[in-house]
Motif scaffolding. Sequence first.
Motif, short mmCIF file in Angstrom:
data_model
loop_
_atom_site.label_atom_id
_atom_site.label_comp_id
_atom_site.label_asym_id
_atom_site.label_seq_id
_atom_site.Cartn_x
_atom_site.Cartn_y
_atom_site.Cartn_z
N ASP A 177 -1.43 3.15 -7.12
CA ASP A 177 -0.94 4.28 -7.93
C ASP A 177 -1.98 4.69 -8.97
O ASP A 177 -2.14 5.88 -9.27
CB ASP A 177 0.38 3.93 -8.61
CG ASP A 177 1.54 3.95 -7.62
OD1 ASP A 177 1.35 4.46 -6.51
OD2 ASP A 177 2.64 3.46 -7.97
N ASP A 188 7.44 -14.67 -18.30
CA ASP A 188 8.41 -13.60 -18.53
C ASP A 188 8.12 -12.89 -19.85
O ASP A 188 8.18 -11.65 -19.95
CB ASP A 188 9.82 -14.20 -18.53
CG ASP A 188 10.91 -13.17 -18.30
OD1 ASP A 188 10.58 -12.06 -17.83
OD2 ASP A 188 12.09 -13.47 -18.58
N ASN A 193 7.85 9.56 -21.69
CA ASN A 193 9.29 9.61 -21.45
C ASN A 193 9.97 8.73 -22.49
O ASN A 193 9.64 7.56 -22.63
CB ASN A 193 9.55 9.09 -20.04
CG ASN A 193 11.03 9.07 -19.70
OD1 ASN A 193 11.84 9.67 -20.42
ND2 ASN A 193 11.38 8.39 -18.65
N SER A 241 5.21 4.06 -9.12
CA SER A 241 5.18 2.58 -9.14
C SER A 241 6.56 1.94 -8.97
O SER A 241 6.75 0.78 -9.32
CB SER A 241 4.55 2.06 -10.44
OG SER A 241 3.25 2.59 -10.60
N ALA A 242 7.52 2.69 -8.42
CA ALA A 242 8.87 2.13 -8.25
C ALA A 242 8.84 0.86 -7.40
O ALA A 242 9.53 -0.12 -7.70
CB ALA A 242 9.79 3.17 -7.62
N TYR A 279 7.87 -2.25 -9.42
CA TYR A 279 8.95 -2.82 -10.24
C TYR A 279 9.96 -3.57 -9.38
O TYR A 279 10.48 -4.62 -9.77
CB TYR A 279 9.62 -1.73 -11.08
CG TYR A 279 8.66 -1.12 -12.08
CD1 TYR A 279 8.16 -1.87 -13.13
CD2 TYR A 279 8.21 0.18 -11.94
CE1 TYR A 279 7.26 -1.34 -14.03
CE2 TYR A 279 7.30 0.73 -12.83
CZ TYR A 279 6.83 -0.03 -13.88
OH TYR A 279 5.93 0.50 -14.77
N THR A 331 12.22 -9.76 -17.12
CA THR A 331 11.41 -8.77 -16.40
C THR A 331 12.21 -8.18 -15.24
O THR A 331 12.20 -6.96 -15.04
CB THR A 331 10.13 -9.44 -15.85
OG1 THR A 331 9.43 -10.03 -16.93
CG2 THR A 331 9.24 -8.44 -15.13
N LEU A 390 14.88 -5.85 -16.46
CA LEU A 390 14.35 -4.58 -16.99
C LEU A 390 13.78 -3.68 -15.91
O LEU A 390 13.58 -2.49 -16.14
CB LEU A 390 13.22 -4.85 -17.99
CG LEU A 390 13.58 -5.39 -19.36
CD1 LEU A 390 12.31 -5.61 -20.16
CD2 LEU A 390 14.47 -4.39 -20.08
N ASP A 410 15.45 -0.27 -15.06
CA ASP A 410 15.34 0.74 -16.12
C ASP A 410 13.90 1.24 -16.25
O ASP A 410 13.66 2.43 -16.47
CB ASP A 410 15.79 0.15 -17.48
CG ASP A 410 17.30 -0.01 -17.53
OD1 ASP A 410 17.99 0.61 -16.71
OD2 ASP A 410 17.78 -0.77 -18.39
N LEU A 411 12.95 0.30 -16.14
CA LEU A 411 11.54 0.69 -16.23
C LEU A 411 11.19 1.65 -15.10
O LEU A 411 10.51 2.66 -15.30
CB LEU A 411 10.65 -0.54 -16.14
CG LEU A 411 10.23 -1.20 -17.45
CD1 LEU A 411 9.46 -2.47 -17.16
CD2 LEU A 411 9.38 -0.25 -18.28
N ASP A 431 13.22 3.57 -13.39
CA ASP A 431 13.88 4.87 -13.60
C ASP A 431 13.12 5.70 -14.64
O ASP A 431 12.91 6.91 -14.46
CB ASP A 431 15.33 4.68 -14.08
CG ASP A 431 16.21 4.14 -12.98
OD1 ASP A 431 15.77 4.15 -11.81
OD2 ASP A 431 17.33 3.70 -13.29
N ALA A 432 12.74 5.03 -15.75
CA ALA A 432 12.03 5.76 -16.82
C ALA A 432 10.70 6.29 -16.31
O ALA A 432 10.30 7.42 -16.61
CB ALA A 432 11.82 4.84 -18.02
N MET A 433 10.03 5.47 -15.50
CA MET A 433 8.73 5.87 -14.98
C MET A 433 8.87 7.02 -13.98
O MET A 433 8.09 7.97 -14.00
CB MET A 433 8.07 4.66 -14.31
CG MET A 433 6.58 4.67 -14.36
SD MET A 433 5.94 4.84 -16.03
CE MET A 433 6.01 3.18 -16.61
#
Lengths: 353, 102
Positions: A25, A156, A169, B29-30, B33, B45, B48, B51-52, B54-56
């Motif tokens: 990416d 982590d 965002n 980058s979905a 994650y 991690t 999260l 949510d990360l 989705d935000a991205m």
Amino acid sequence: MITYGDLRRWDAAQLATAGDVFRADLTTLERARDTLETETVPGSWDGLSKKAAEGRRDVLLSRMNAHLEEITDFERIVFAQQAVVARIVEDVAAIDTTAAQQQFEVGSTGTVTDVAPSREFTSIPAAEQYGEERVRLRDALVARIERALDDAFAVDSALVQGRPSCVFNADEPSGIVDPQVEREWSQMSEAERRAAAEAMAEDLAEQLGIEDFEVVIEDLEDKDGDGDDDDPDTNSYGSWNNGDRVLRLDVNDLDDPSVVIDTIAHEMRHADQHQAVDDLNAPWFGQDEDIDLPPGATLDDVRDWDENFDDYIDSDPDFDAYWNQPVEVDARDFGGDYLDDYDVDDLDEHREG
Amino acid sequence: MTYALNASDMARAAGAAGDASAEVRGADSAAAYSALAAGLPGSTTADLSGDLSDAMTTGISGLSDDLASFGENLQRTADDGVAIDEASGGIFNLTRYILTGQ
């Protein structure tokens, strides 16, 4: 929270896959960024509209570069943790093998149980020696399990602390407790948690220049002491009372470090807001420039807070109005940011008092 | 202030912005994650990662839209430039006809 059973399912290859995706990416984004930079405003173009287009292009380039930077940083963290995860996976497999060979069983929570068949001994010393040896072997396994978990929480923590902030965002996940802090907090007694919370508040107060206040940790859900929740529909995490200068924390939330840390920072921010508003209205100041602005705040923010405190909206009956008023929005942002930045070194410092 | 514009250069620029928009859209980058969540079950991690992601995805999609809009504006500028050229050319021809009769 991570358990030993979780570690049995950890997979370094998935981190390698994540790293590959991030790198691919990044290559794509860099190519798009280069196209935008070099091919979208022709040299043959001239005039005001060209200047406007260059300005727009530069804004887009800036967003792309910020995103590229944070993904590059995160990819490096993922790459670095990949080797650690591979080692953890090997360690866990080795621990399970050793445990089986020594006739111990390791549960998913990390508990070690002696499953060796009962034996008969011809003398008490021989039985005692056998028992001592079993304890020694068990303790050695427990120590290895603890080390594997320590490493896992460190992995982590590194990934959570280094996560992209999604620069373009505002919906990024925030107000997240560091995994190592969560683990350490879970191992602390109530007295240790109270002491750490007080030290945390005092540390923040020192940073913000707030003096002469008290921390009270009490049952905020049952203020009348009748044994029932005063208002089951709401949760009172904490409060700042500028009259008696008391930071109150709900004892019922003391087991949740994310609530404790966030609430302390949130309420101390309210204290700082009041201090700034008091400065704004103090006759001896005269000059607005003399006000010691809270971190990240502007003079206009302080004026908004001044008006807001005059017409403060309680959560009941209009929760949305309460939630969206300037002093609450600002305190919530401050609390979330403080929690995001709070790591195990901070906690250790606050445990030392 | 001078003004110069080459319509075909502008069309190429608009196309480049469109290409950049299309490329960016796929780079959210979905999958990365998802892989992190799969590789580290039980971790914060993993919690999260959704949510990360989705935000991205939202952020990348917005960036891609803005790049596309930038390209559309470039194309509009190119079209307007051609129209101005044609209009000014018409005025030039009319003026020449009035002055020279040719």
